[in-house]
Design an enzyme around this catalytic site. Structure first.
Site, PDB file in Angstrom:
ATOM      1  N   ASN A 103       0.842  -1.186   0.000  1.00 57.82           N
ATOM      2  CA  ASN A 103       0.000   0.000   0.000  1.00 57.82           C
ATOM      3  C   ASN A 103       0.878   1.237   0.000  1.00 57.82           C
ATOM      4  O   ASN A 103       0.521   2.287  -0.532  1.00 57.82           O
ATOM      5  CB  ASN A 103      -0.905   0.020   1.238  1.00 57.82           C
ATOM      6  CG  ASN A 103      -1.687   1.304   1.339  1.00 57.82           C
ATOM      7  OD1 ASN A 103      -2.520   1.585   0.499  1.00 57.82           O
ATOM      8  ND2 ASN A 103      -1.366   2.137   2.327  1.00 57.82           N
ATOM      9  N   ARG A 199       0.746 -12.658   3.070  1.00 57.58           N
ATOM     10  CA  ARG A 199      -0.251 -12.005   3.912  1.00 57.58           C
ATOM     11  C   ARG A 199      -0.252 -10.574   3.399  1.00 57.58           C
ATOM     12  O   ARG A 199       0.756  -9.856   3.494  1.00 57.58           O
ATOM     13  CB  ARG A 199       0.186 -12.080   5.379  1.00 57.58           C
ATOM     14  CG  ARG A 199      -0.737 -11.376   6.372  1.00 57.58           C
ATOM     15  CD  ARG A 199      -0.195 -10.014   6.691  1.00 57.58           C
ATOM     16  NE  ARG A 199      -0.926  -9.354   7.773  1.00 57.58           N
ATOM     17  CZ  ARG A 199      -0.848  -8.043   7.997  1.00 57.58           C
ATOM     18  NH1 ARG A 199      -0.092  -7.271   7.240  1.00 57.58           N
ATOM     19  NH2 ARG A 199      -1.515  -7.502   8.968  1.00 57.58           N
ATOM     20  N   ASP A 201      -0.930  -6.870   3.254  1.00 60.17           N
ATOM     21  CA  ASP A 201      -1.169  -5.800   4.216  1.00 60.17           C
ATOM     22  C   ASP A 201      -2.172  -4.786   3.666  1.00 60.17           C
ATOM     23  O   ASP A 201      -2.097  -4.414   2.495  1.00 60.17           O
ATOM     24  CB  ASP A 201       0.185  -5.114   4.475  1.00 60.17           C
ATOM     25  CG  ASP A 201       0.159  -4.158   5.640  1.00 60.17           C
ATOM     26  OD1 ASP A 201      -0.153  -4.608   6.746  1.00 60.17           O
ATOM     27  OD2 ASP A 201       0.448  -2.956   5.433  1.00 60.17           O
ATOM     28  N   GLU A 243      -5.359  -8.950   4.784  1.00 58.18           N
ATOM     29  CA  GLU A 243      -5.690  -8.182   5.978  1.00 58.18           C
ATOM     30  C   GLU A 243      -6.726  -7.155   5.546  1.00 58.18           C
ATOM     31  O   GLU A 243      -6.401  -6.172   4.881  1.00 58.18           O
ATOM     32  CB  GLU A 243      -4.454  -7.472   6.537  1.00 58.18           C
ATOM     33  CG  GLU A 243      -4.729  -6.824   7.861  1.00 58.18           C
ATOM     34  CD  GLU A 243      -4.048  -5.470   8.076  1.00 58.18           C
ATOM     35  OE1 GLU A 243      -4.076  -4.992   9.214  1.00 58.18           O
ATOM     36  OE2 GLU A 243      -3.507  -4.885   7.115  1.00 58.18           O
ATOM     37  N   ASP A 310      -0.688  -6.221  16.234  1.00 54.85           N
ATOM     38  CA  ASP A 310      -1.302  -4.897  16.344  1.00 54.85           C
ATOM     39  C   ASP A 310      -2.179  -4.843  17.594  1.00 54.85           C
ATOM     40  O   ASP A 310      -2.257  -5.800  18.353  1.00 54.85           O
ATOM     41  CB  ASP A 310      -2.140  -4.613  15.097  1.00 54.85           C
ATOM     42  CG  ASP A 310      -1.267  -4.405  13.867  1.00 54.85           C
ATOM     43  OD1 ASP A 310      -0.143  -3.878  14.016  1.00 54.85           O
ATOM     44  OD2 ASP A 310      -1.704  -4.781  12.763  1.00 54.85           O
TER      45      ASP A 310
END
Ligand code: NOJ
Length: 566
Positions: A103, A199, A201, A243, A310
């Protein structure tokens, strides 16, 4: 056959190389150290490792600020060490998935440094710019209280850049075809080095439209299909675990109606309601969340977790539900974070109460999906609230009573090892627990083994069984002529419940306990009555232990209709 899909029925273990084991004494965990711990992970029985970011990074967000996607951060080792590690995993039948953090990049990434230099740079459009401060610059922060805005002015560029997360993480312009091509290249690179997937993000932000004029970002779901297509073409059995903390209404957009987008998603919706159930002893909202997230394509799977690296985000609960979780598990202000969550590890949240820990893990291992276990939770490791933000739950793995918990022989570990109080490494460590048959470690190993012996959870259809007691959750799975049933008492007081298994035939009169000798026979009418101790849980097989003789190669529904095997 559909049951070739490895991610549907395994146990994923999440760890970060920097806090697992240090082999060269510099205080930072590395791939060689991790390599030496593979037999421990093999012994625990996990089937896949989710490895958190290890690429070159200034390390201002635990590695989620990457400055070179095609490298291993020198602190952790070399590409050679990485390949040795994936090979070592392969030898032991363990898959590896790694984070795909696309991202945003670090502001130290070459692309951003080039982009900010000139409007004419070929990388300028790889990021998201505005000449003026956008009107919505003070909205949409992911880390409220720490992050002040989502747009920051860059002096060198003479313009504002967009960053959904911290200001040192400029967002990539993921609508730019060059950026999209680069993302595929990154995936292709790591696939070649032995990983079985990613995974991914911050998926909702990756696919959202971005820009100064975007008032309400729109998700471009089609992008998900292109990512999957590429991946499957390169290596058919690799996956993406997304996620995406989204509402159940949009789940199918992420999975794809034809199962053509994300293979897996973390079930944040169930996660929050599970914590509410643990806090309140009321299973009804959890039941609702299970039903709300039930629709998914046959090839898709949920990732079921309790805690991760987190904060525990409670943003999807009602205000009253949130308050009850805060009150039970994070009453002090410094246990809370970002106005929406709790930053503690699971064991201290549950007061170190072994019964509650087992209950929580038994739920995680038996709710619909593939369990994702956080490193150290198999030992019931604690947290260090003196560390800032989410760092409190990212302390080094506690291996033994040796200095620095056997994590490093160096003088100073990268993060302080917990060395005080009931969670200090003298008390909580793998070496000690390995020798103790009743330890959390040995309990976890046993539950991992049993979970792998119950593929019905990963593959089957589930049904919530009515027990008429909000404190008790009973769930049944059916798959290929076999059924299993799980009962959990969320309350600290003992409960007696009575229920029918809900299947026709004689088999449902016997429930064989998979963990103890405490089996259940129904009355003549097929009703079972079970006394559960406070926080008690039961894993049953419906019928006898001859179930494997009854298992079919194809699915048959209650009406006797068979389905295509794949
Ligand atoms: C989600 C990760 O889980 C979190 O740790 C990180 O800070 C953000 N994405 C930004 O990459």
């Amino acid at each position: 056959m559909i049951d070739d899909l490895w991610y549907k029925n395994g146990v994923i273990y999440c760890l970060s190389v920097g806090t697992y084991m240090d082999s060269d004494g510099d205080g930072i965990g590395d791939f060689r150290g991790l390599q030496r711990r593979l037999d421990y992970l093999h012994g625990l029985g996990i089937t896949a490792i989710w490895l958190m970011p290890f690429q070159t990074s200034p390390g201002r967000d635990n590695g989620y600020d990457i400055s070179d996607y095609y490298s291993v951060d020198p602190r952790f080792g070399t590409l050679g060490d990485f390949v040795e590690f994936t090979h070592g995993c392969k030898q032991r039948g363990i898959r590896v998935i790694i984070d795909l953090v696309v991202n945003h990049t670090s502001d130290q990434h070459k692309w951003f440094r080039e982009a900010r230099r000139s409007k004419d740079s070929e990388y300028r459009d790889w990021y998201v710019w505005s000449d003026k401060k956008p009107a919505n610059a003070n909205t949409g922060m992911v880390f409220p209280g720490v992050q002040k805005s989502t747009w920051t002015r860059d002096k060198e560029a003479g313009a504002w850049y967009f960053h959904r997360f911290y200001d040192f993480q400029p967002d990539l312009n993921t609508s730019n075809p060059h950026v999209q091509a680069e993302i595929l290249k990154i995936m292709g690179f790591w696939i070649q080095l032995g990983v079985s997937g990613f995974r991914m993000d911050a998926v909702p932000f990756i696919i959202a439209t971005k820009g100064p004029k975007v008032r309400k970002p729109v998700e471009q779901y089609d992008m998900l299909r292109s990512l999957r297509e590429f991946l499957q073409w390169r290596q058919g059995d690799s996956i993406i675990l997304a996620e995406a903390n989204v509402l159940p209404e949009t789940d199918m957009e992420y999975f794809g109606a034809d199962g053509d987008r994300m293979h897996m998603m973390f079930n944040f919706h169930v996660n929050q309601h599970l914590f509410y159930a643990l806090a309140s002893g009321d299973s009804r909202p959890l039941m609702k969340s299970l039903k709300a997230t039930k629709p998914r394509p046959a090839t898709a799977q949920w990732g079921l977790f309790l805690r991760n690296h987190d904060e525990l985000d409670l943003g999807r609960l009602t205000k009253a539900q949130q308050q009850s979780v805060f009150k039970a598990f994070g009453p002090d202000k410094d246990m809370q974070l970002y106005d929406r969550g709790i930053r503690r590890r699971l064991a201290p949240m549950l007061g170190g109460d072994r019964r509650r820990l087992e209950l929580a893990y038994s739920l995680m291992f038996t709710l619909p999906g593939t369990p994702v276990l956080r490193y150290g939770d198999e030992l019931a490791m604690g947290d260090n609230l003196d560390l800032p933000e989410r760092e409190c739950a990212r302390t080094p793995m506690q291996w033994s009573t040796e200095p620095h918990a056997g994590f490093t022989e160096g003088h100073k570990p990268c993060a302080p090892v917990i060395d005080k109080g009931p969670y200090g490494y003298e008390h909580v460590n793998a070496a000690k627990q390995r020798r103790d048959p009743n330890s959390m470690l040995n309990w976890t190993e046993r539950i991992v083994r049993m979970r792998k012996e119950v593929p019905e959870i990963g593959w089957g259809d589930f049904e919530v069984i009515t027990v008429r007691d909000p404190g008790v959750l009973a769930i049944r799975y059916d798959w290929r002529n076999n059924s299993v049933l799980f009962v959990h008492n969320l309350d600290e007081k003992p409960r007696e419940v009575s229920f029918k298994v809900g299947l026709p035939g004689e088999a449902s009169k016997l429930l064989v306990n998979l963990l103890t000798e405490d089996h259940s026979r129904s009355d003549k009418g097929g009703r079972h009555t079970i006394l559960l101790e406070g926080y008690g849980y039961r894993w049953y097989r419906v019928g006898g232990l001859d179930y494997l003789l009854k298992r079919s190669d194809i699915d048959t529904d209650a009406a006797g209709k068979t389905a295509h095997p794949a």
